[in-house]
Design a protein around this motif. Sequence first.
Motif, PDB file in Angstrom:
ATOM      1  N   SER A 262       6.610   6.025   6.325  1.00 61.80           N
ATOM      2  CA  SER A 262       7.809   6.855   6.449  1.00 61.80           C
ATOM      3  C   SER A 262       8.885   6.440   5.455  1.00 61.80           C
ATOM      4  N   LEU A 263       9.101   5.141   5.334  1.00 59.36           N
ATOM      5  CA  LEU A 263      10.198   4.632   4.506  1.00 59.36           C
ATOM      6  C   LEU A 263       9.911   4.741   3.017  1.00 59.36           C
ATOM      7  N   LEU A 264       8.615   4.667   2.661  1.00 60.44           N
ATOM      8  CA  LEU A 264       8.268   4.563   1.241  1.00 60.44           C
ATOM      9  C   LEU A 264       7.405   5.716   0.738  1.00 60.44           C
ATOM     10  N   GLY A 265       7.088   6.657   1.624  1.00 56.46           N
ATOM     11  CA  GLY A 265       6.263   7.793   1.239  1.00 56.46           C
ATOM     12  C   GLY A 265       6.576   8.990   2.112  1.00 56.46           C
TER      13      GLY A 265
ATOM     14  N   GLU B  51       2.570   1.567  14.661  1.00 54.68           N
ATOM     15  CA  GLU B  51       3.995   1.794  14.394  1.00 54.68           C
ATOM     16  C   GLU B  51       4.395   1.191  13.050  1.00 54.68           C
ATOM     17  N   LYS B  52       3.910  -0.012  12.757  1.00 54.46           N
ATOM     18  CA  LYS B  52       4.253  -0.654  11.485  1.00 54.46           C
ATOM     19  C   LYS B  52       3.706   0.146  10.309  1.00 54.46           C
ATOM     20  N   GLN B  53       2.470   0.644  10.442  1.00 55.03           N
ATOM     21  CA  GLN B  53       1.881   1.439   9.362  1.00 55.03           C
ATOM     22  C   GLN B  53       2.687   2.718   9.150  1.00 55.03           C
TER      23      GLN B  53
ATOM     24  N   THR C 199       1.998   7.445  20.533  1.00 52.58           N
ATOM     25  CA  THR C 199       2.818   6.527  19.743  1.00 52.58           C
ATOM     26  C   THR C 199       3.592   7.284  18.673  1.00 52.58           C
ATOM     27  N   LEU C 200       2.919   8.211  18.001  1.00 53.19           N
ATOM     28  CA  LEU C 200       3.580   9.047  16.997  1.00 53.19           C
ATOM     29  C   LEU C 200       4.725   9.847  17.612  1.00 53.19           C
ATOM     30  N   CYS C 201       4.450  10.496  18.729  1.00 51.02           N
ATOM     31  CA  CYS C 201       5.482  11.324  19.374  1.00 51.02           C
ATOM     32  C   CYS C 201       6.659  10.484  19.840  1.00 51.02           C
TER      33      CYS C 201
ATOM     34  N   ILE D 112       0.829  -1.195   0.000  1.00 50.82           N
ATOM     35  CA  ILE D 112       0.000   0.000   0.000  1.00 50.82           C
ATOM     36  C   ILE D 112       0.868   1.252   0.000  1.00 50.82           C
ATOM     37  N   ALA D 113       1.927   1.238   0.800  1.00 52.85           N
ATOM     38  CA  ALA D 113       2.798   2.415   0.895  1.00 52.85           C
ATOM     39  C   ALA D 113       3.445   2.750  -0.448  1.00 52.85           C
ATOM     40  N   THR D 114       3.739   1.737  -1.266  1.00 53.86           N
ATOM     41  CA  THR D 114       4.289   2.010  -2.592  1.00 53.86           C
ATOM     42  C   THR D 114       3.192   2.295  -3.607  1.00 53.86           C
ATOM     43  N   MET D 115       2.035   1.658  -3.476  1.00 60.74           N
ATOM     44  CA  MET D 115       0.942   1.863  -4.433  1.00 60.74           C
ATOM     45  C   MET D 115       0.464   3.309  -4.433  1.00 60.74           C
TER      46      MET D 115
END
Length: 467
Positions: free
Chosen positions: A397-400, A390-392, A427-429, A358-361
């Motif tokens: 973060s890595l791909l978008g 966190e995984k999402q 969690t974000l912070c 999804i992150a690449t799509m």
Amino acid sequence: MKKFMDENFLLQTETAQDLYHNHAAKLPIIDYHCHLDPKMVAEDYQFKSITELWLGGDHYKWRAMRSNGVEERYCTGDASDWEKFEKWAGTVPYTLRNPLYHWTHLELKTAFGITKTLNPDTAREIFDECNAKLATPEFSARNLMRRYRVETVCTTDDPADSLEYHIATRKSGFEIKMLPTWRPDKAMAVEVPSEFRAYMEKLSEASGIRISTFDDMIDALRKRHAFFAEQGCKLSDHGVEEFYAEDYTEAEIKAIFDKVYGGTELTRGEMLKFKSAMLVAFAEMDWETGWTQQFHYGAIRNNNTKMFRLIGPDTGFDSIGEFSTAKSLSKYLDRLNTEGKLTKTILYNLNPCANEMIATMIGNFQDGSVPGKIQFGSGWWFLDQKNGMEKQMNALSLLGLLSRFVGMLTDSRSFLSYPRHEYFRRTLCNLLGNDVENGEIPFCEMARVRQMTEDISYYNAKKFFQF
């Protein structure tokens, strides 16, 4: 040893604590996808007990209770409110490391000011204290929303719904926006011809258009779509197992409609063609009005036939599915994009193995017209917990661009689920704070990090949906 759920809960570094307390925590809540009952908001419902508020429709808790050996009558049956609450209190100590343990105590703390842990020894005291507070006007449905500084909520509504409670709420002068969301799943649910025909009759009555052909149905849906837009709707939502992108002709779809409308069961191939055509039709309507379309996909629902027959759907017998969706999703988005009809889109996957896909799509169809036009939605259902979120965020973060993420939602039927926004923000912070203190983000960029935190917590959603 840290104290359980203190002010720095989940915040492992000083930078994380600064980001949360001085930036994320102060912002209002935009809950752009939920399943609250609009009637309860319109009537400013006063809950009869903590059991009704907490256990009345919470299949997360029911699943845990069943797993703990609790009989069904204490989950969805005829046991008293106290008996049900007592069984839940007895289950809570067994939910350690399940997000239910955190959510339960966050809700007790933020709504009722209760910091005791819930267990069999504290159950009666907590039950009585919550019920005493719920009996006061300060704990009505609207005041619970005010307590959490909610600014906007978007409910989930069928095209045939009257939206009378949204209209009544707006006319009442309630300062919190409650907007409808268009959820037309039943218009493409052709598995059971008799149920589809019954829904067509309901849609016909709501729209005032006599439905006997496919074109009639589309006209009726368009009329209802326009009505939703008049009531402030800005989003659609679609709950699908997978994405449908079969090739079809207009003549084929009209013939398939005639067949199922007449009571004849469809082949699997016919079903897939019809669903594919409907997803395109819905997307075109959303593009015309500038709405955002949302897709929640990947659930296998109602796995337990025995319990489905006894107590119906949405009762805690659903699970993560395994579907190969990349090619069909790409084909669907590409068709709309090629025709210049791809509106803002949010994709929510239920199986974490699809995170990177999804992150690449989404990057394939960004067009520079809107920051983050195609979004990777927040962790959904079984994934709306610390690890899943966190995984999402790591995949995005890595791909978008995590900076353009529109953030969290409750996806809940409960007026006590707003602490999920706090859980997400913490969690974000923590993720960003750890990166700064590990030297992965330079300290000279702290102004950008602080703005990023506020954007993901609130401002991105406000700008993206134009609330």
